[in-house]
Write a protein that holds these residues in place. Structure first.
Motif, PDB file in Angstrom:
ATOM      1  N   VAL A  29      -6.884  -6.675  -8.668  1.00 55.60           N
ATOM      2  CA  VAL A  29      -5.492  -6.272  -8.429  1.00 55.60           C
ATOM      3  C   VAL A  29      -5.269  -4.846  -8.916  1.00 55.60           C
ATOM      4  CG1 VAL A  29      -3.111  -6.728  -9.128  1.00 55.60           C
ATOM      5  CG2 VAL A  29      -4.568  -8.605  -8.390  1.00 55.60           C
ATOM      6  N   ARG A  30      -5.767  -4.516 -10.097  1.00 55.65           N
ATOM      7  CA  ARG A  30      -5.612  -3.151 -10.610  1.00 55.65           C
ATOM      8  C   ARG A  30      -6.292  -2.137  -9.687  1.00 55.65           C
ATOM      9  NH1 ARG A  30      -2.556  -1.613 -15.171  1.00 55.65           N
ATOM     10  NH2 ARG A  30      -3.949   0.146 -15.203  1.00 55.65           N
ATOM     11  N   TYR A  31      -7.474  -2.495  -9.184  1.00 53.45           N
ATOM     12  CA  TYR A  31      -8.191  -1.605  -8.276  1.00 53.45           C
ATOM     13  C   TYR A  31      -7.385  -1.371  -7.000  1.00 53.45           C
ATOM     14  CZ  TYR A  31     -11.842   0.123  -5.176  1.00 53.45           C
ATOM     15  OH  TYR A  31     -12.553   0.864  -4.287  1.00 53.45           O
ATOM     16  N   LEU A  32      -6.861  -2.451  -6.416  1.00 54.76           N
ATOM     17  CA  LEU A  32      -6.075  -2.316  -5.186  1.00 54.76           C
ATOM     18  C   LEU A  32      -4.797  -1.512  -5.418  1.00 54.76           C
ATOM     19  CD1 LEU A  32      -6.429  -5.872  -3.606  1.00 54.76           C
ATOM     20  CD2 LEU A  32      -7.451  -3.734  -2.816  1.00 54.76           C
ATOM     21  N   LYS A  35      -5.751   2.200  -5.753  1.00 53.48           N
ATOM     22  CA  LYS A  35      -6.101   2.773  -4.450  1.00 53.48           C
ATOM     23  C   LYS A  35      -4.853   3.002  -3.601  1.00 53.48           C
ATOM     24  CE  LYS A  35     -10.465   3.329  -4.531  1.00 53.48           C
ATOM     25  NZ  LYS A  35     -11.032   4.669  -4.475  1.00 53.48           N
ATOM     26  N   THR A  36      -3.919   2.046  -3.639  1.00 53.58           N
ATOM     27  CA  THR A  36      -2.673   2.190  -2.891  1.00 53.58           C
ATOM     28  C   THR A  36      -1.878   3.384  -3.418  1.00 53.58           C
ATOM     29  OG1 THR A  36      -2.613  -0.194  -2.554  1.00 53.58           O
ATOM     30  CG2 THR A  36      -0.569   0.997  -2.189  1.00 53.58           C
ATOM     31  N   LEU A  37      -1.830   3.540  -4.719  1.00 56.59           N
ATOM     32  CA  LEU A  37      -1.124   4.667  -5.317  1.00 56.59           C
ATOM     33  C   LEU A  37      -1.747   5.994  -4.907  1.00 56.59           C
ATOM     34  CD1 LEU A  37       1.140   5.555  -7.211  1.00 56.59           C
ATOM     35  CD2 LEU A  37      -0.460   5.346  -9.096  1.00 56.59           C
ATOM     36  N   GLU A  38      -3.067   6.059  -4.873  1.00 54.65           N
ATOM     37  CA  GLU A  38      -3.748   7.286  -4.442  1.00 54.65           C
ATOM     38  C   GLU A  38      -3.406   7.624  -3.001  1.00 54.65           C
ATOM     39  OE1 GLU A  38      -7.973   7.083  -5.055  1.00 54.65           O
ATOM     40  OE2 GLU A  38      -7.748   6.602  -7.175  1.00 54.65           O
ATOM     41  N   LYS A  39      -3.398   6.613  -2.118  1.00 57.14           N
ATOM     42  CA  LYS A  39      -3.076   6.864  -0.708  1.00 57.14           C
ATOM     43  C   LYS A  39      -1.638   7.327  -0.546  1.00 57.14           C
ATOM     44  CE  LYS A  39      -6.519   4.088   1.459  1.00 57.14           C
ATOM     45  NZ  LYS A  39      -6.949   3.670   2.755  1.00 57.14           N
ATOM     46  N   ARG A  48       8.206  12.867   1.979  1.00 53.85           N
ATOM     47  CA  ARG A  48       8.491  12.478   0.596  1.00 53.85           C
ATOM     48  C   ARG A  48       9.100  11.082   0.561  1.00 53.85           C
ATOM     49  NH1 ARG A  48       6.694  14.250  -4.160  1.00 53.85           N
ATOM     50  NH2 ARG A  48       8.214  13.926  -5.783  1.00 53.85           N
ATOM     51  N   LYS A  49       8.380  10.130   0.014  1.00 56.49           N
ATOM     52  CA  LYS A  49       8.875   8.768  -0.188  1.00 56.49           C
ATOM     53  C   LYS A  49       8.657   8.423  -1.653  1.00 56.49           C
ATOM     54  CE  LYS A  49       8.974   7.299   4.339  1.00 56.49           C
ATOM     55  NZ  LYS A  49       9.383   6.306   5.193  1.00 56.49           N
ATOM     56  N   PHE A  50       9.560   8.912  -2.485  1.00 54.64           N
ATOM     57  CA  PHE A  50       9.407   8.763  -3.922  1.00 54.64           C
ATOM     58  C   PHE A  50       9.489   7.308  -4.362  1.00 54.64           C
ATOM     59  CE2 PHE A  50      13.903   9.062  -3.263  1.00 54.64           C
ATOM     60  CZ  PHE A  50      14.435   8.169  -4.163  1.00 54.64           C
ATOM     61  N   TRP A  51      10.241   6.492  -3.638  1.00 50.26           N
ATOM     62  CA  TRP A  51      10.416   5.103  -4.061  1.00 50.26           C
ATOM     63  C   TRP A  51       9.130   4.307  -3.946  1.00 50.26           C
ATOM     64  CZ3 TRP A  51       9.489   1.183  -0.688  1.00 50.26           C
ATOM     65  CH2 TRP A  51       9.441   1.514   0.660  1.00 50.26           C
ATOM     66  N   GLN A  52       8.263   4.642  -2.971  1.00 47.51           N
ATOM     67  CA  GLN A  52       6.984   3.943  -2.842  1.00 47.51           C
ATOM     68  C   GLN A  52       6.096   4.222  -4.052  1.00 47.51           C
ATOM     69  OE1 GLN A  52       5.541   5.471   0.871  1.00 47.51           O
ATOM     70  NE2 GLN A  52       6.408   3.767   2.044  1.00 47.51           N
ATOM     71  N   GLU A  53       6.002   5.491  -4.407  1.00 46.82           N
ATOM     72  CA  GLU A  53       5.185   5.859  -5.561  1.00 46.82           C
ATOM     73  C   GLU A  53       5.761   5.248  -6.835  1.00 46.82           C
ATOM     74  OE1 GLU A  53       3.627   9.852  -7.853  1.00 46.82           O
ATOM     75  OE2 GLU A  53       4.545  10.045  -5.888  1.00 46.82           O
ATOM     76  N   SER A  54       7.080   5.282  -6.954  1.00 49.19           N
ATOM     77  CA  SER A  54       7.738   4.696  -8.137  1.00 49.19           C
ATOM     78  C   SER A  54       7.490   3.200  -8.211  1.00 49.19           C
ATOM     79  CB  SER A  54       9.238   4.962  -8.091  1.00 49.19           C
ATOM     80  OG  SER A  54       9.503   6.326  -8.114  1.00 49.19           O
ATOM     81  N   LEU A  55       7.525   2.545  -7.071  1.00 47.19           N
ATOM     82  CA  LEU A  55       7.305   1.095  -7.033  1.00 47.19           C
ATOM     83  C   LEU A  55       5.907   0.737  -7.516  1.00 47.19           C
ATOM     84  CD1 LEU A  55       8.566  -1.645  -6.063  1.00 47.19           C
ATOM     85  CD2 LEU A  55       7.355  -1.252  -3.934  1.00 47.19           C
TER      86      LEU A  55
END
Length: 123
Positions: A29-32, A35-39, A48-55
């Motif tokens: 889960v941490r790996y996924l 990876k999602t955060l990096e993408k 700019r979609k700050f809420w996705q990164e914040s989530l």
């Protein structure tokens, strides 16, 4: 006597395997999530979609704690049933309260990250 030892050994092996499975799940889960955060960070340049990164950032630590907490409650549940230590109802209640606390913690982290972003944008 050997039958009793055989049953105890089998039970201890189940506990160890369950614990290993919890840590494998935690790593996956941490790996996924990383990876999602990096993408998402790679795509920030496009739009700019700050809420996705914040989530994702807000969820990393609470999800880790939730997996560990529910896993250890599961181990405690197995031990309680095997050794007749306490009722499983109290453990289920503890699990429910813990999940509510972890969910609240995640929401507070998420709202805090969005607040920081919005305040920084106003300046």
């Amino acid at each position: 006597m050997t039958n009793f030892l055989n049953l105890e050994l089998r039970f201890i092996l189940q506990i160890v395997l369950f614990t290993i499975a919890i840590f494998i799940l935690l790593y996956g889960v941490r790996y996924l999530l990383n990876k999602t955060l990096e993408k998402i960070k790679q795509r920030i340049g496009k739009r700019r979609k700050f809420w996705q990164e914040s989530l994702i950032e807000a969820s990393l630590l609470p999800i880790t704690v939730a997996i560990l907490f529910v896993g250890f409650i599961g181990i405690a549940n197995m031990l309680a049933v095997h050794y007749n230590i306490c009722s499983t109802t109290s453990l289920n209640t503890m699990r429910s309260i813990g999940v509510i606390i972890i969910t609240t913690w995640f929401l507070l982290r998420f709202i805090g990250k969005i607040e920081i972003y919005l305040v920084a944008q106003r300046k």
